[in-house]
Structure formats: C-alpha cells, structure tokens
Design a protein around this motif. Structure first.
Motif, PDB file in Angstrom:
ATOM      1  N   PRO A  22       6.464  29.017  53.516  1.00  0.00           N
ATOM      2  CA  PRO A  22       7.620  28.940  52.195  1.00  0.00           C
ATOM      3  C   PRO A  22       7.788  29.906  52.053  1.00  0.00           C
ATOM      4  O   PRO A  22       8.895  29.010  51.160  1.00  0.00           O
ATOM      5  N   LEU A  23       6.504  29.736  50.953  1.00  0.00           N
ATOM      6  CA  LEU A  23       6.887  31.068  49.909  1.00  0.00           C
ATOM      7  C   LEU A  23       7.986  32.309  50.374  1.00  0.00           C
ATOM      8  O   LEU A  23       8.787  32.635  49.749  1.00  0.00           O
ATOM      9  N   VAL A  24       7.624  33.292  51.515  1.00  0.00           N
ATOM     10  CA  VAL A  24       8.965  33.717  52.219  1.00  0.00           C
ATOM     11  C   VAL A  24      10.038  33.296  52.120  1.00  0.00           C
ATOM     12  O   VAL A  24      10.798  34.128  51.831  1.00  0.00           O
ATOM     13  N   LYS A 136      -5.961  16.325  61.282  1.00  0.00           N
ATOM     14  CA  LYS A 136      -6.139  15.536  61.971  1.00  0.00           C
ATOM     15  C   LYS A 136      -5.416  13.559  61.251  1.00  0.00           C
ATOM     16  O   LYS A 136      -4.410  13.570  61.415  1.00  0.00           O
ATOM     17  N   ASP A 137      -6.505  13.226  61.042  1.00  0.00           N
ATOM     18  CA  ASP A 137      -6.018  11.946  60.575  1.00  0.00           C
ATOM     19  C   ASP A 137      -7.341  11.365  59.548  1.00  0.00           C
ATOM     20  O   ASP A 137      -7.035  10.427  58.542  1.00  0.00           O
ATOM     21  N   ASP A 138      -7.443  12.979  58.794  1.00  0.00           N
ATOM     22  CA  ASP A 138      -7.550  12.766  57.617  1.00  0.00           C
ATOM     23  C   ASP A 138      -6.582  12.755  55.977  1.00  0.00           C
ATOM     24  O   ASP A 138      -5.925  13.672  55.611  1.00  0.00           O
ATOM     25  N   ASP A 139      -6.282  11.592  56.091  1.00  0.00           N
ATOM     26  CA  ASP A 139      -4.337  11.657  54.957  1.00  0.00           C
ATOM     27  C   ASP A 139      -4.809  12.467  53.436  1.00  0.00           C
ATOM     28  O   ASP A 139      -3.440  13.001  53.554  1.00  0.00           O
ATOM     29  N   GLU A 140      -5.490  11.929  53.241  1.00  0.00           N
ATOM     30  CA  GLU A 140      -6.242  12.296  51.405  1.00  0.00           C
ATOM     31  C   GLU A 140      -5.875  13.653  51.863  1.00  0.00           C
ATOM     32  O   GLU A 140      -5.236  14.599  50.785  1.00  0.00           O
ATOM     33  N   LYS A 141      -6.598  15.057  52.757  1.00  0.00           N
ATOM     34  CA  LYS A 141      -6.756  15.815  52.383  1.00  0.00           C
ATOM     35  C   LYS A 141      -5.585  16.476  53.298  1.00  0.00           C
ATOM     36  O   LYS A 141      -4.746  17.604  52.812  1.00  0.00           O
ATOM     37  N   THR A 142      -4.782  15.951  54.048  1.00  0.00           N
ATOM     38  CA  THR A 142      -3.196  16.386  54.699  1.00  0.00           C
ATOM     39  C   THR A 142      -2.113  16.301  53.547  1.00  0.00           C
ATOM     40  O   THR A 142      -1.589  17.211  52.883  1.00  0.00           O
ATOM     41  N   SER A 143      -2.239  14.966  52.360  1.00  0.00           N
ATOM     42  CA  SER A 143      -1.565  15.424  51.494  1.00  0.00           C
ATOM     43  C   SER A 143      -1.840  16.066  50.190  1.00  0.00           C
ATOM     44  O   SER A 143      -1.410  16.660  49.920  1.00  0.00           O
ATOM     45  N   SER A 144      -2.857  16.992  50.239  1.00  0.00           N
ATOM     46  CA  SER A 144      -3.402  17.294  48.827  1.00  0.00           C
ATOM     47  C   SER A 144      -2.590  18.629  49.317  1.00  0.00           C
ATOM     48  O   SER A 144      -2.551  19.407  49.144  1.00  0.00           O
ATOM     49  N   CYS A 145      -3.212  19.027  51.503  1.00  0.00           N
ATOM     50  CA  CYS A 145      -2.902  20.368  51.508  1.00  0.00           C
ATOM     51  C   CYS A 145      -1.210  20.473  51.462  1.00  0.00           C
ATOM     52  O   CYS A 145      -0.514  21.535  51.070  1.00  0.00           O
ATOM     53  N   LEU A 146      -0.463  19.395  52.445  1.00  0.00           N
ATOM     54  CA  LEU A 146       0.985  19.343  51.879  1.00  0.00           C
ATOM     55  C   LEU A 146       1.913  19.592  50.376  1.00  0.00           C
ATOM     56  O   LEU A 146       2.700  20.547  50.271  1.00  0.00           O
ATOM     57  N   GLY A 147       0.984  19.250  49.290  1.00  0.00           N
ATOM     58  CA  GLY A 147       0.979  19.428  48.159  1.00  0.00           C
ATOM     59  C   GLY A 147       1.003  21.080  47.559  1.00  0.00           C
ATOM     60  O   GLY A 147       2.069  21.690  46.536  1.00  0.00           O
ATOM     61  N   ILE A 148      -0.191  21.251  47.815  1.00  0.00           N
ATOM     62  CA  ILE A 148      -0.208  23.280  47.479  1.00  0.00           C
ATOM     63  C   ILE A 148       1.402  23.632  48.722  1.00  0.00           C
ATOM     64  O   ILE A 148       1.789  24.873  47.982  1.00  0.00           O
ATOM     65  N   ILE A 149       1.359  23.401  49.857  1.00  0.00           N
ATOM     66  CA  ILE A 149       2.326  24.192  50.784  1.00  0.00           C
ATOM     67  C   ILE A 149       3.572  23.542  50.159  1.00  0.00           C
ATOM     68  O   ILE A 149       4.415  24.737  49.644  1.00  0.00           O
ATOM     69  N   GLU A 150       4.016  22.803  49.351  1.00  0.00           N
ATOM     70  CA  GLU A 150       5.206  23.017  48.729  1.00  0.00           C
ATOM     71  C   GLU A 150       5.407  23.038  47.162  1.00  0.00           C
ATOM     72  O   GLU A 150       6.155  23.703  46.754  1.00  0.00           O
ATOM     73  N   THR A 151       4.080  23.892  46.612  1.00  0.00           N
ATOM     74  CA  THR A 151       4.331  24.319  45.869  1.00  0.00           C
ATOM     75  C   THR A 151       4.478  25.524  46.045  1.00  0.00           C
ATOM     76  O   THR A 151       4.919  26.028  44.925  1.00  0.00           O
ATOM     77  N   SER A 275       5.428  19.373  41.647  1.00  0.00           N
ATOM     78  CA  SER A 275       5.216  19.153  43.051  1.00  0.00           C
ATOM     79  C   SER A 275       3.244  19.168  43.150  1.00  0.00           C
ATOM     80  O   SER A 275       3.169  18.898  44.018  1.00  0.00           O
ATOM     81  N   PHE A 276       2.622  20.103  42.452  1.00  0.00           N
ATOM     82  CA  PHE A 276       1.125  20.595  43.008  1.00  0.00           C
ATOM     83  C   PHE A 276       0.866  19.265  42.108  1.00  0.00           C
ATOM     84  O   PHE A 276      -0.137  18.657  42.766  1.00  0.00           O
ATOM     85  N   ILE A 277       0.683  19.113  41.483  1.00  0.00           N
ATOM     86  CA  ILE A 277       0.563  17.459  40.326  1.00  0.00           C
ATOM     87  C   ILE A 277       0.533  16.813  41.104  1.00  0.00           C
ATOM     88  O   ILE A 277       0.005  15.470  41.982  1.00  0.00           O
TER      89      ILE A 277
END
Length: 413
Positions: A22-24, A136-151, A275-277
């Motif tokens: 997404p950065l590129v 997989k089914d780890d919603d907390e880690k998924t949200s955190s990773c998506l936050g980093i991706i969106e950041t 976005s990161f926060i």
C-alpha cells in the motif's frame, strides 16, 4: 513445529513486505498531486486534464479490483500480487519515458497511469484478506496488523507531497520513474518474505462464487453498503481537498516545490498518526469500532465545511485540514477491520475487493470534481460534503450493528 510455522508466516519482515505494497501504491498516486501544476505547464494541459492523471489510475482500479479479489480467492494472494506490482513498474516506465522523450506525452502518460491502476487493482486490495489469512481467528492481532498496514498507506500520503516535489524539482517527470523503482523494491520483498498459508480446500467454482457473493450481500448488505459508501466519501473529500490545497498553496500562499510539499504533508501527518493509534486501539472490538466511526464522521463533517471559508488564512486552513485528516485516519483502519473480521475467509478477498474498489471511486472523483467546482462553487461544495457526512453518520448509527450473537438476523459487523 506448528507454532514456529505460524510465527514465520507473520514475521516482522513479512509485515514489512505487506506494508510496502500500500505504501508503493499510495506513492504511485498521491506523489503526483503536488506536482500537477508543474505538469500543466510542462505538458500544456488544463487543470481538468491534469486531474485525469490521478483519475485514470483510479478508474482502472475500480473495475478490476473485484476481479482481482475473486482470482486471489481462487488461485492465491501472492499469485495475484506479484504480476500486479510488475504492471505498476511497467506503467511508471511508460509514463516517465513518454514525458521525457515525447513532445505531446499526455496520452501516453494516461496509458501508463492506467497500467499502474491495473497493478493497484491486483495488489493493495489483496493485502486485507491476506492479513486475515495469516492471523486466522485472532481478531486483536488482525486489527493491530491492519492498523499498521493502513498506517503504511497513510504514511505514504505524508511522504508523497515531499518526495513528489523533491523529484519534480530535479526533473519534472522523475516522479513517474520513481514509482517503478519503489515497485521493484516491493516485488523483491514479497518474493522473499511473504509466505502464504496453503489452502486446505478447493476454491469454489465461479457459479458457486457468484451465489455465495449474492448471499453475503443479501444477509450482510445493510452494513456492507454503508461501509462502502463511507469509503467513497472519505476518499472523495481527501483527494478533493488535497487537489485544492496543491492549487491554493501556489496561487494564494506562494508556496512552491519542496516547501509546498512539506506544508501539504502537515494534515496528512495527522491522518497517519491517527490511523496508527486507532489500529492499536480497536483490538477487534466491534463496539469500539462503531464508536470510532461515529465520532470520526462527526469530526470530518464539521471540519470539511470550513475549508473553503478559511482558504486564504494558512494557519487556520492547516488546523482544519489536520482535523479532517485525523478523522479520516481514524476511520480507515476501522473500516478495514470491520470488513476483514466480519466476512468468512473463503469470501474475504472478494468482499474486501469491493470495498477497496469503492474507495477508488472516491479517489477518482475527488480531483476532477474539485477542478470543476473550486472556481465558482467552492464553499457550497464543502458545505454539501459536510451534509453528506451527517447523512452517513445517521446511516452508520442505524445500520452498523454490534451484536455478534445474532449474525443472520441483526446483520452485525
């Protein structure tokens, strides 16, 4: 052994590689916004034509993203991502070479931008379901990773005006070539570090895929359509405001080149931090996500109204647009998480691709709409944008549900 395999899948370098995409793609679009006035002078085109350099990229992505989503569900995420990045690389070379060697390069610039849009269609949207696959089914880690991706996406928007202005100050067409260089880096990272989980089941046939997609929209359509329209709205006002700022900074505030790039990056920095926060804060909690969406829509709707009225007061303009950036930055990772965590893995690529496509509609509309209204209808257009935001706020309050226990009846997120 299984734990080690899982850790390898989501290693730090894997995360960096995913974030690079997404950065590129953000650099590939946003980096050109601050240098559009330069393109107008060098190529001899109108403001509306220069806006089409952004829009042509987005239009190609709009129509092809759903196709890429289906292909990624059927054949695999990485198989779709890599050729897409290669197309983005080729598109940058075509646009850059045409600008360098041709007397009338506009048509070939647009062709190169369309190719880059095709690349964007098959790269950025696939990251959202890929994150869901890896965690997989780890919603907390998924949200955190998506936050980093969106950041990473929003950080690209912060860097874009600075890099674009710096490259254009050296050679006005260099931003096109730089997109190819950044794409090459991302290609290498994806090949080396992204390990996609093996599929345990055969993907659905096309007729079955169509049936399942219709079934999802029938059951989950109310909140999905709401999220899609919010995505269109956010990108429209973001790219419309950026296009306007790029123009007004030169004509009213005498800001040019790298200096303009740094000033343009100020509201985008607020978007990036927000976005990161937010990505760290929501932790897969649906109720928190809905609160973030509601608060951010209130902030976005109330701040965008004033942009036109204070356009000649630079300090206040930066304050208001920074508040707008903070609001948009908070919503984006939240919507990503809602889509990724609310849809089953088998259809995740397809549904997230529809969402990504909706965002590109906003990107495509923002610059040309602003080029048409900013001369005679500037304040009216921003007031209208605020009114639309309030309508979307009411829809979000009513249609986005937080009760997971009643999925088919309550249509939860």
């Amino acid at each position: 052994m299984a734990d080690e395999e899982k850790e390898q899948k989501v290693s730090r370098w894997c995360l960096v590689s995913m974030a690079s995409i997404p950065l590129v793609m953000t650099l590939g679009n946003s980096m050109l916004i601050p240098v559009l006035p330069i393109f107008e002078k060098k190529v001899g085109i109108t403001s509306f034509q220069s806006s089409m350099i952004i829009t042509s990229y987005s239009l190609a992505a709009i129509f092809l993203i759903p196709v890429a989503g289906y292909l990624s569900d059927r054949f695999g995420r990485k198989i779709v991502i890599l050729p897409s990045l290669i197309l983005a690389l080729i598109g940058g070379i075509i646009a850059g070479f045409a600008s360098w060697k041709m007397n009338d390069p506009f048509t070939w610039i647009v062709i190169g931008r369309v190719l880059q849009g095709v690349g964007a269609a098959g790269a950025t949207p696939i990251i959202l379901p890929l994150v869901g696959d890896l965690y997989k089914d780890d919603d907390e880690k998924t949200s955190s990773c998506l936050g980093i991706i969106e950041t990473s996406n929003t950080f690209g928007k912060v860097l874009s005006p600075i890099l674009g202005a710096a490259f254009a100050a050296f050679l006005w067409f260099l931003p096109f070539f730089s997109i190819s260089f950044f794409s090459l880096i991302s290609i290498v990272l994806v090949i080396l570090f992204i390990k996609v989980p093996k599929k345990k089941e055969d993907p659905p046939k096309f007729k079955q895929f169509i049936h399942k997609t219709k079934d999802i929209f029938k059951k989950e359509g109310k909140w999905l359509y709401t999220v899609f329209v919010i995505g269109i709205y956010l990108m429209l006002i973001l790219f419309g405001v950026l296009f306007f700022l790029s123009d007004i900074f030169e004509k009213v505030h005498d800001l040019f080149g790298v200096k303009k790039g740094f000033v343009l990056a100020i509201p985008l920095f607020g978007l990036c931090v927000s976005s990161f926060i937010t990505g760290k804060m929501i932790k897969g909690d649906i109720s928190t996500m809905k609160k973030v969406v509601i608060f951010s829509l209130i902030l976005a709707s109330s701040s965008v109204v004033f942009v036109g009225f204070i356009s000649e007061k630079l300090l206040w303009l930066l304050v208001v647009t920074s508040l707008l950036g903070i609001a948009i930055g908070a919503i984006l990772p939240t919507l990503d998480a809602m889509i990724t965590e609310g849809i089953e893995k088998e259809e995740r690529g397809t549904i997230t691709s529809f969402y990504s496509s909706s965002r590109f509609i906003g990107v495509a509309l923002g610059p040309p709409v602003m080029s048409m209204v900013m001369k005679n209808y500037l304040n009216i257009s921003y007031i209208a944008a605020g009114g639309v935001g309030i309508i979307l706020l009411l829809l979000a309050m009513r249609l986005i549900k937080t009760d997971k226990s009643n999925k088919t009846e309550e249509v939860p997120v």
